[in-house]
Design an enzyme around this catalytic site. Structure first.
Site, PDB file in Angstrom:
ATOM      1  N   HIS A  41      51.539  85.909 -72.872  1.00 37.42           N
ATOM      2  CA  HIS A  41      52.670  85.561 -73.733  1.00 37.42           C
ATOM      3  C   HIS A  41      53.129  86.776 -74.554  1.00 37.42           C
ATOM      4  CE1 HIS A  41      52.710  81.281 -72.745  1.00 37.42           C
ATOM      5  NE2 HIS A  41      51.398  81.389 -72.661  1.00 37.42           N
ATOM      6  N   THR A  42      52.850  87.958 -74.065  1.00 34.66           N
ATOM      7  CA  THR A  42      53.366  89.175 -74.709  1.00 34.66           C
ATOM      8  C   THR A  42      54.531  89.770 -73.925  1.00 34.66           C
ATOM      9  OG1 THR A  42      51.600  90.348 -73.549  1.00 34.66           O
ATOM     10  CG2 THR A  42      51.241  89.892 -75.889  1.00 34.66           C
ATOM     11  N   LEU A  63      47.577  82.277 -61.045  1.00 30.00           N
ATOM     12  CA  LEU A  63      47.403  83.563 -60.364  1.00 30.00           C
ATOM     13  C   LEU A  63      48.710  84.034 -59.729  1.00 30.00           C
ATOM     14  CD1 LEU A  63      43.935  82.814 -58.741  1.00 30.00           C
ATOM     15  CD2 LEU A  63      44.406  84.007 -60.891  1.00 30.00           C
ATOM     16  N   ASP A  70      54.598  88.961 -63.856  1.00 33.14           N
ATOM     17  CA  ASP A  70      54.119  88.567 -62.528  1.00 33.14           C
ATOM     18  C   ASP A  70      54.832  89.342 -61.420  1.00 33.14           C
ATOM     19  OD1 ASP A  70      52.775  86.787 -64.108  1.00 33.14           O
ATOM     20  OD2 ASP A  70      53.736  84.983 -63.307  1.00 33.14           O
TER      21      ASP A  70
HETATM   22  P1  ADP Z   1      51.485  79.925 -60.202  1.00 33.07           P
HETATM   23  O1  ADP Z   1      52.554  80.946 -60.034  1.00 33.07           O
HETATM   24  O2  ADP Z   1      50.605  80.172 -61.368  1.00 33.07           O
HETATM   25  O3  ADP Z   1      50.687  79.699 -58.952  1.00 33.07           O
HETATM   26  P2  ADP Z   1      53.770  78.210 -60.538  1.00 33.07           P
HETATM   27  O4  ADP Z   1      53.942  76.794 -60.968  1.00 33.07           O
HETATM   28  O5  ADP Z   1      54.531  79.268 -61.231  1.00 33.07           O
HETATM   29  O6  ADP Z   1      52.200  78.524 -60.518  1.00 33.07           O
HETATM   30  O7  ADP Z   1      54.166  78.320 -58.992  1.00 33.07           O
HETATM   31  C1  ADP Z   1      53.629  77.440 -58.022  1.00 33.07           C
HETATM   32  C2  ADP Z   1      54.712  77.022 -57.062  1.00 33.07           C
HETATM   33  O8  ADP Z   1      55.049  78.120 -56.165  1.00 33.07           O
HETATM   34  C3  ADP Z   1      54.298  75.898 -56.123  1.00 33.07           C
HETATM   35  O9  ADP Z   1      54.433  74.630 -56.753  1.00 33.07           O
HETATM   36  C4  ADP Z   1      55.276  76.083 -54.972  1.00 33.07           C
HETATM   37  O10 ADP Z   1      56.537  75.545 -55.304  1.00 33.07           O
HETATM   38  C5  ADP Z   1      55.398  77.605 -54.891  1.00 33.07           C
HETATM   39  N1  ADP Z   1      54.426  78.121 -53.900  1.00 33.07           N
HETATM   40  C6  ADP Z   1      53.263  78.748 -54.144  1.00 33.07           C
HETATM   41  N2  ADP Z   1      52.584  79.022 -52.991  1.00 33.07           N
HETATM   42  C7  ADP Z   1      53.350  78.545 -51.981  1.00 33.07           C
HETATM   43  C8  ADP Z   1      53.207  78.484 -50.549  1.00 33.07           C
HETATM   44  N3  ADP Z   1      52.131  78.964 -49.930  1.00 33.07           N
HETATM   45  N4  ADP Z   1      54.201  77.904 -49.836  1.00 33.07           N
HETATM   46  C9  ADP Z   1      55.292  77.397 -50.464  1.00 33.07           C
HETATM   47  N5  ADP Z   1      55.467  77.419 -51.798  1.00 33.07           N
HETATM   48  C10 ADP Z   1      54.532  77.970 -52.556  1.00 33.07           C
HETATM   49 MG    MG Z   2      54.149  81.314 -61.356  1.00 35.81          MG
END
Ligand code: ADP
Ligand code: MG
Length: 361
Positions: free
Chosen positions: A16-17, A107, A154
């Site tokens: 959060h920075t 992640l 990210d």
């Molecule tokens: P994080 O980035 O921490 O994993 P987020 O909520 O920001 O969590 O992003 C997750 C979303 O990214 C999933 O709900 C999906 O919509 C998309 N996503 C992640 N991995 C895949 C994948 N292998 N195939 C399709 N969509 C994906």
């Molecule tokens: Mg994300």
């Protein structure tokens, strides 16, 4: 067929920075999203995922509003749109997404998807953007796709990763300074077993609280606030103290002061828990279990509200510490945590020659 990869990331410290013009210390990790693409002629970007259901099809010219889609198709439409706005010709592709970054674990599977897809789309249209511009474009894609006003960490980590180094990033200048990771310690990631509901409302709420605090202090951003100015403002106090911890942590990393680094991680967790209030009881229990099992330090990583913990552990103890902490969490909560030791990985790009067949489970 051409294939592009983009890594997930774990943030050692500095959460959060990024959206406060501050400092972060993430590493790109050896978990990645791979997008394989073939050119087509029907005018659409069509995508399938090996992990998630549903075929996505959007016009390659970016004319579909990402917010009109649901699920992971939003990210595809978002990336197609932001690239079209930056001049990418409307080249059509058929793409397959395959990722070893667990989704919703903190992640950054979303940025890995955006960046790998953006590279595939650029390649198919013989179009390119400098890495930092690509990261900004993908950040904007996430904003318009999800409505979450995420910072740049990210996407910037995915395009600037270094093998065997963490990245000290100044989110005001976007300068990236690799800090080598020592051999003797391991970066352990433990997922609590609670899938993070990226609490979109609360993330936006925190960001707004930070902006209000900066305005009240007459500052452009909390990056410029002093500890004295924010003494009675918990949200701002987290941002100011966290920026100081990021700088101290990168200095500790450079001189091999691992004990100090661990203490900074644990202090960072206390600040996210008490001042910024983005932790959960399960994540707090996991941090304590890791510390008690012998980690040098542990903290929530990413936006919070569930997800993963990062711990710094002596390399020879890593498996043992992970096993003991997970057994305790299972006993205390009934959750099913999982852990892996990660290595720092290189920046996103084409899959190396000869690895076109590399596949994910
Ligand atoms: P994080 O980035 O921490 O994993 P987020 O909520 O920001 O969590 O992003 C997750 C979303 O990214 C999933 O709900 C999906 O919509 C998309 N996503 C992640 N991995 C895949 C994948 N292998 N195939 C399709 N969509 C994906
Ligand atoms: Mg994300």
């Amino acid at each position: 067929m051409r294939a592009f990869r983009a890594p997930g990331r774990v943030n050692l410290i500095g959460d959060h920075t990024d959206y406060n013009d501050g400092f972060v210390l993430p590493l790109a990790i050896d978990r990645e999203c791979v997008v394989r693409a073939d050119p087509t002629t029907d005018g659409n970007v069509v995508a399938r995922s090996k992990q998630l259901a549903g075929e996505v099809s959007v016009p390659a010219d970016g004319s579909v509003d990402p917010a009109a889609l649901t699920g992971w198709g939003r990210y595809v439409a978002g990336v197609v749109r932001v690239l079209a706005e930056r001049g990418r010709p409307a080249a059509a592709i058929e793409a397959t997404v395959s990722s070893t970054v667990p989704a919703g674990a903190g992640l950054s599977s979303s940025a890995a998807l955006e960046v790998a897809l953006a590279l595939a789309l650029c390649d198919a249209a013989s179009f390119s953007l400098p890495p930092v511009e690509l990261a900004r474009a993908c950040q904007e894609a996430e904003h318009i796709a999800t409505g979450v006003p995420c910072g740049i960490m990210d996407q910037l980590t995915a395009v600037t990763g270094h093998a065997d180094a963490a990245l000290l990033i100044d989110c005001r200048t976007l300068a990236v300074d690799p800090v080598p990771l020592p051999q003797g310690v391991a970066v352990l990631v433990v997922h609590s077993g609670v899938t993070r509901s990226l609490d979109e409302t609360r993330y936006a709420e925190r960001r707004a609280e930070c902006e209000e605090a900066a305005t009240a202090l007459g500052l452009a951003s909390l990056r410029d606030a002093s500890p004295d100015q924010v003494r009675a403002m918990p949200r701002a106090r987290h941002v100011v103290s966290e920026n100081a911890r990021v700088l101290a942590a990168s200095a500790a990393l450079r001189v091999g002061a691992h004990g100090m680094l661990g203490e900074l991680l644990s202090a960072g967790h206390a600040s996210l828990r008490d001042d910024f209030e983005v932790s959960t009881p399960e994540v707090d229990a996991l941090v304590t279990a890791l510390e008690d099992a012998g980690a040098l330090g542990a903290r929530l990583t990413g936006a919070g509200f569930g997800g993963s913990v990062v711990a710094l552990v002596g390399r020879r103890d890593a498996e043992d510490v992970a096993a003991r902490a997970m057994a305790r969490l299972r006993g205390e909560t009934g959750l099913k945590p999982s852990a892996f030791v990660c290595r720092a990985a290189a920046a996103a790009g084409p899959l190396p020659e000869g690895s076109e067949r590399r596949d994910h489970p």
